[in-house]
Design a protein around this motif. Structure first.
Motif, short mmCIF file in Angstrom:
data_model
loop_
_atom_site.label_atom_id
_atom_site.label_comp_id
_atom_site.label_asym_id
_atom_site.label_seq_id
_atom_site.Cartn_x
_atom_site.Cartn_y
_atom_site.Cartn_z
N SER A 51 2.10 -6.59 -54.09
CA SER A 51 2.90 -7.47 -53.22
C SER A 51 3.74 -8.45 -54.03
O SER A 51 4.26 -9.42 -53.50
CB SER A 51 1.97 -8.24 -52.27
OG SER A 51 1.26 -7.34 -51.45
N VAL A 59 -0.87 -18.90 -53.82
CA VAL A 59 -1.28 -18.13 -52.65
C VAL A 59 -2.19 -19.02 -51.82
O VAL A 59 -3.25 -19.43 -52.29
CB VAL A 59 -2.00 -16.82 -53.05
CG1 VAL A 59 -2.44 -16.06 -51.82
CG2 VAL A 59 -1.10 -15.96 -53.94
N LYS A 105 3.76 -18.46 -52.08
CA LYS A 105 4.48 -17.20 -52.02
C LYS A 105 3.85 -16.28 -50.97
O LYS A 105 4.50 -15.39 -50.45
CB LYS A 105 4.46 -16.53 -53.39
CG LYS A 105 5.38 -15.35 -53.50
CD LYS A 105 5.56 -14.91 -54.93
CE LYS A 105 6.53 -13.75 -55.03
NZ LYS A 105 6.67 -13.30 -56.42
N MET A 106 2.57 -16.52 -50.68
CA MET A 106 1.86 -15.73 -49.68
C MET A 106 0.81 -16.61 -49.02
O MET A 106 0.29 -17.53 -49.64
CB MET A 106 1.17 -14.52 -50.34
CG MET A 106 0.37 -13.66 -49.39
SD MET A 106 -0.52 -12.32 -50.23
CE MET A 106 0.80 -11.14 -50.44
#
Length: 113
Positions: A51, A59, A105-106
């Motif tokens: 990913s 994250v 970012k996630m």
């Protein structure tokens, strides 16, 4: 003081090598062995890499207290990313502020959240 491990994954890997069949996580009657935990962490870490999560990326973990939180934390640290635990009791505006401020970012979240 010198800590014997570089990150959570290194600690898990050491224990999984020494005691693969020993329970690492207990949730009610459910038990997850060190070896099985390591395999779940490895699988999630690979997903994160695919990913495009890289070393230093943030994250966010927005999960209730569950084995998935532990698996996520270990997988994130395995690849050198930065885990950002987010309190599930915060208001939506507070969560949004944290996610924007840390530049996640996630986001990994429990399905109910």
């Amino acid at each position: 003081m010198k800590y014997p491990y570089e990150n959570f994954y290194e600690m898990l890997s050491t224990h999984a090598s020494r005691r693969p069949r020993r329970p690492a996580i207990f949730v009610g009657d459910y038990k997850l062995t060190y070896d099985r935990l390591r395999r779940k962490v490895d699988t999630l870490a690979r997903f994160l890499e695919l990913s495009d999560i890289k070393k230093g990326d943030r994250v966010a973990i927005f999960m209730q207290n569950a084995k998935e939180f532990v698996i996520s934390l270990f997988a994130i640290t395995k690849i050198g990313a930065v885990a950002v635990p987010v309190n599930t009791f915060l208001k939506s505006e507070e969560v949004a502020y944290i996610l924007n401020d840390c530049e996640a970012k996630m986001v990994m979240a429990s399905s109910g959240l």
